[in-house]
Structures are given as C-alpha cells and as structure tokens.
Motif scaffolding. Structure first.
Motif, PDB file in Angstrom:
ATOM      1  N   TRP A 261       0.801  -1.215   0.000  1.00 22.18           N
ATOM      2  CA  TRP A 261       0.000   0.000   0.000  1.00 22.18           C
ATOM      3  C   TRP A 261       0.841   1.276   0.000  1.00 22.18           C
ATOM      4  O   TRP A 261       0.340   2.348  -0.300  1.00 22.18           O
ATOM      5  CB  TRP A 261      -0.958   0.022   1.178  1.00 22.18           C
ATOM      6  CG  TRP A 261      -0.320  -0.025   2.543  1.00 22.18           C
ATOM      7  CD1 TRP A 261       0.262  -1.091   3.151  1.00 22.18           C
ATOM      8  CD2 TRP A 261      -0.222   1.052   3.471  1.00 22.18           C
ATOM      9  NE1 TRP A 261       0.721  -0.749   4.401  1.00 22.18           N
ATOM     10  CE2 TRP A 261       0.425   0.555   4.630  1.00 22.18           C
ATOM     11  CE3 TRP A 261      -0.633   2.381   3.454  1.00 22.18           C
ATOM     12  CZ2 TRP A 261       0.697   1.358   5.746  1.00 22.18           C
ATOM     13  CZ3 TRP A 261      -0.386   3.182   4.575  1.00 22.18           C
ATOM     14  CH2 TRP A 261       0.277   2.657   5.704  1.00 22.18           C
ATOM     15  N   THR A 264       1.134   3.317  -3.482  1.00 24.33           N
ATOM     16  CA  THR A 264       0.014   4.053  -4.054  1.00 24.33           C
ATOM     17  C   THR A 264       0.171   5.545  -3.792  1.00 24.33           C
ATOM     18  O   THR A 264       1.055   5.975  -3.048  1.00 24.33           O
ATOM     19  CB  THR A 264      -1.316   3.569  -3.452  1.00 24.33           C
ATOM     20  OG1 THR A 264      -1.319   3.847  -2.048  1.00 24.33           O
ATOM     21  CG2 THR A 264      -1.488   2.076  -3.658  1.00 24.33           C
ATOM     22  N   GLU A 295      -3.196   5.350   0.410  1.00 21.45           N
ATOM     23  CA  GLU A 295      -4.357   4.461   0.344  1.00 21.45           C
ATOM     24  C   GLU A 295      -5.405   4.781   1.411  1.00 21.45           C
ATOM     25  O   GLU A 295      -5.872   3.914   2.136  1.00 21.45           O
ATOM     26  CB  GLU A 295      -3.903   3.009   0.459  1.00 21.45           C
ATOM     27  CG  GLU A 295      -4.811   2.038  -0.272  1.00 21.45           C
ATOM     28  CD  GLU A 295      -4.230   0.633  -0.335  1.00 21.45           C
ATOM     29  OE1 GLU A 295      -4.055   0.008   0.715  1.00 21.45           O
ATOM     30  OE2 GLU A 295      -3.963   0.164  -1.456  1.00 21.45           O
TER      31      GLU A 295
END
Length: 362
Positions: A261, A264, A295
C-alpha cells in the motif's frame, strides 16, 4: 490459511549475540533479549516494555474482556510502511533490496510484515512480536527471511479499547471490536528522560461475509517530540488475521499477505474524508497539520484553541471495493477515526473512536 500462503516452522533455540539499544517512549523501559531465530532469520530481537502510567484509568477488564482478547490476539500478516513527518514514505535500505529492483529502477517502501499479538488478561498487557522480512524477487523462497524482530509489551492501563460494536457480544454501534488506541497518561517528560513519546492506534474492519469474511486492521504508530509535541515520524501496518496466536511459530511465505500500500498515491481529502455526504459519529475534521499518507490513511495533530490541549488522531478511508481494479463489494464507503486527547497540562483526557459512512458512488 485464509490467504493461501505457505508456512513452515520457525522455532529454534535462542542465539546469543551482542545487545543493542532501543529508544523508547518516556513511559517505557527498553531492554534487550537474545533473539529467537529460524533457519532463515537475519535479525536481532529487541524487547520494549511499556509500564503503566498510573494516570490512564482506561483498562481492559470486565465482561467484555474475553471478547476483546479474542478480537486482538492472533497472527497478523501484511505490509508496513515508514513515513517522515511530512508523510513521505521512507525507502527500504539499499543493503536489503535485491539488485534486480535497482536494475529495474524500482524503489521499495513496503516491508512485508508479521505481527504475533496477544492481549494477556493475566499479565494485564498487550504483547506483540513484530517481524519484518527481507524483500525477494518473485516467490522463490518457501518462507520469508526475517530482517528484524521487535517484542513490545504495553500495559493495559495505557490502552483504551473501542466500545463494543455490532460484531461484539451485546451489539452496539461504531468501529469494530478489537480496535484500540494506546499512549501515556501524561505527555510531561519524566526526570532524566529525553526520549520520544509513542501513540498507537488500531482500527479493525471486516471485508466480505460468511466464509469469505476477512479480518483486517490498520495500525498506525505516531512518534511524538517531547519538546514541542509535534509528530516526528509515523509507521503504519495494514494487516490480515490468518491464524490464532502462536508467537510467530510459523512464518508467512515470501508472497503472503495483502497488497502493498505504500506504493500508491496519497488520496485527496476533499474527495474522500473531507468530502460531502458523510453520516455517523461526530468528527472534528482535519487540522492544518494533517498529512495524507497512502491508500486512504491519514495522521494528524490538532492543537485545541486557547491552550486547551492537543488531539492526536488517525483515520482510514475504506472505499466500496478492495482494489481499484476490482468491482464494488460494498454499498457504502467507510471512514474510521481514532483519537487521543490531552489537556493543556499534557494529561490524558480520553480516547474516542468514530465511524462514518456514505453511499458508494454510482
């Protein structure tokens, strides 16, 4: 194994080695134990004990204690990301990254992680053994190689569990049971101590239903300056529960866990948590000091007016789908918030947990 990851035994006799130091919170004492190693281990094991402050009266006890213990305890795997004060992810050190990533021009910011956590009602503490794994190219390893392992113990007196939610015995409203926050009873520095302060927040959320249900959670740890109370650094974990607690007796595979994550982009608060249409618990909103991480995750230090104190808060925006490339699986977006408030003298006032929802976009 709900994530389909292969595992093998990781037990071996302790391996003696030189001790190392650990900077701990003002309400903590740090000590070091010889590490427990698997045949794939490359790490030391450090133990941090957080003593009860005596000033935070929120304890884990009473009729819901067994349910909370069950909700918090287990083996959790996922990915952790370290951020600086501005919310920028910190890249993994070059000496742990396989050369292939450098050749491809890929910078890694996600550590594959595993957390063995147990809420111990006898010892009145939360115990956590946090493992980081060396990154690999592909899935050639049958088990991940441990880069480091840290053991932490947080006294129940410094922990505030979320009130029982819909998933807990007796029902209720708000965030899921197993969510909690932890921090000192006072921000005031103790005599002779100049170390930093640590706040930890955990927000639980279940994806899917029935046999497809997966228990997930966000844990975010804020490191606070003892000088001005600013947030100096942040580390976050997005984790999935995969089996009952066994103190990391088995390691996740090199391909285990949920998606990374940290790679991102940070989300726009105007389009997510600060946008229109949210309903649910009252929330103070973001301050000017808030930083959007990745995220849907954010961290904030809100200074209250007229010397009224300070609030350390974190939040998690959960969209209607589990990934941008997947179809919607929920009818609503969800915003979960955890906060810990301290008065103008630095004394702990209380903790709150909030849940807001809005219809998913059509």
């Amino acid at each position: 194994d709900s994530n389909g990851a292969s595992r093998r035994s990781a037990r071996a006799p302790p391996t003696p080695m030189a001790t190392t130091s650990l900077t701990a919170a003002p309400f903590a004492r740090a000590s070091v134990r010889a590490p427990r190693r698997s045949s794939r281990s490359a790490s030391t094991t450090t133990t941090t004990t957080t003593r009860a402050s005596g000033e935070n009266s929120a304890t884990i006890a009473g009729k819901n204690s067994p349910a909370f213990v069950d909700a918090v305890s287990g083996e959790w795997e996922g990915h952790s990301v370290y951020f600086d004060a501005a919310g920028t992810p910190i890249a993994l050190p070059r000496n742990v990254v396989p050369p292939a990533f450098a050749e491809w021009g890929v910078e890694l910011v996600d550590w594959q992680s595993q957390c063995a956590m147990r809420a111990d009602d006898d010892a009145k503490e939360i115990y956590a053994r946090e493992l980081r794994f060396l990154p690999t190219v592909g899935c050639e390893a049958d088990a991940s190689t441990v880069e480091s392992a840290i053991e932490r113990r947080v006294a129940f007196d410094d922990v505030t569990p979320a009130p029982p939610g819909d998933d807990a015995p007796g029902g209720g409203n708000g965030v899921e049971f197993g969510s909690y926050s932890a921090g000192p009873g006072s921000l005031a520095a103790r005599d002779g101590e100049e170390t930093t302060i640590v706040m930890e927040h955990a927000l639980a959320f279940t994806t899917g239903s029935g046999e497809d249900a997966k228990r997930t959670r966000l844990r975010l740890r804020q490191t606070i300056s003892p000088v001005d109370g600013a947030i100096e650094s942040i580390v976050g974990w997005k984790e999935y529960w995969y089996e009952p607690f066994n103190d990391a007796a088995s390691l996740c595979s090199s391909c285990g866990g949920p998606n990374k994550w940290g790679e991102t982009l940070a989300t726009d608060p105007a389009a997510t948590v600060s946008g229109p249409g949210w309903r649910g618990d009252d929330w103070r909103g973001l301050s000017d000091a808030a930083v959007m991480l990745r995220e849907g995750v954010w961290s904030d230090r809100a200074v209250l007016p007229d010397g009224g104190g300070v609030v350390y808060q974190i939040g998690w925006h959960i969209p209607d789908r589990d990934a941008v490339y997947l179809p919607p699986c929920r009818e609503v977006e969800t915003h979960l918030v955890s906060e810990r408030e301290y008065d103008g003298d630095g004394n702990f006032v209380g903790a709150k947990f909030m849940k807001l929802t809005r219809p998913a976009p059509k």
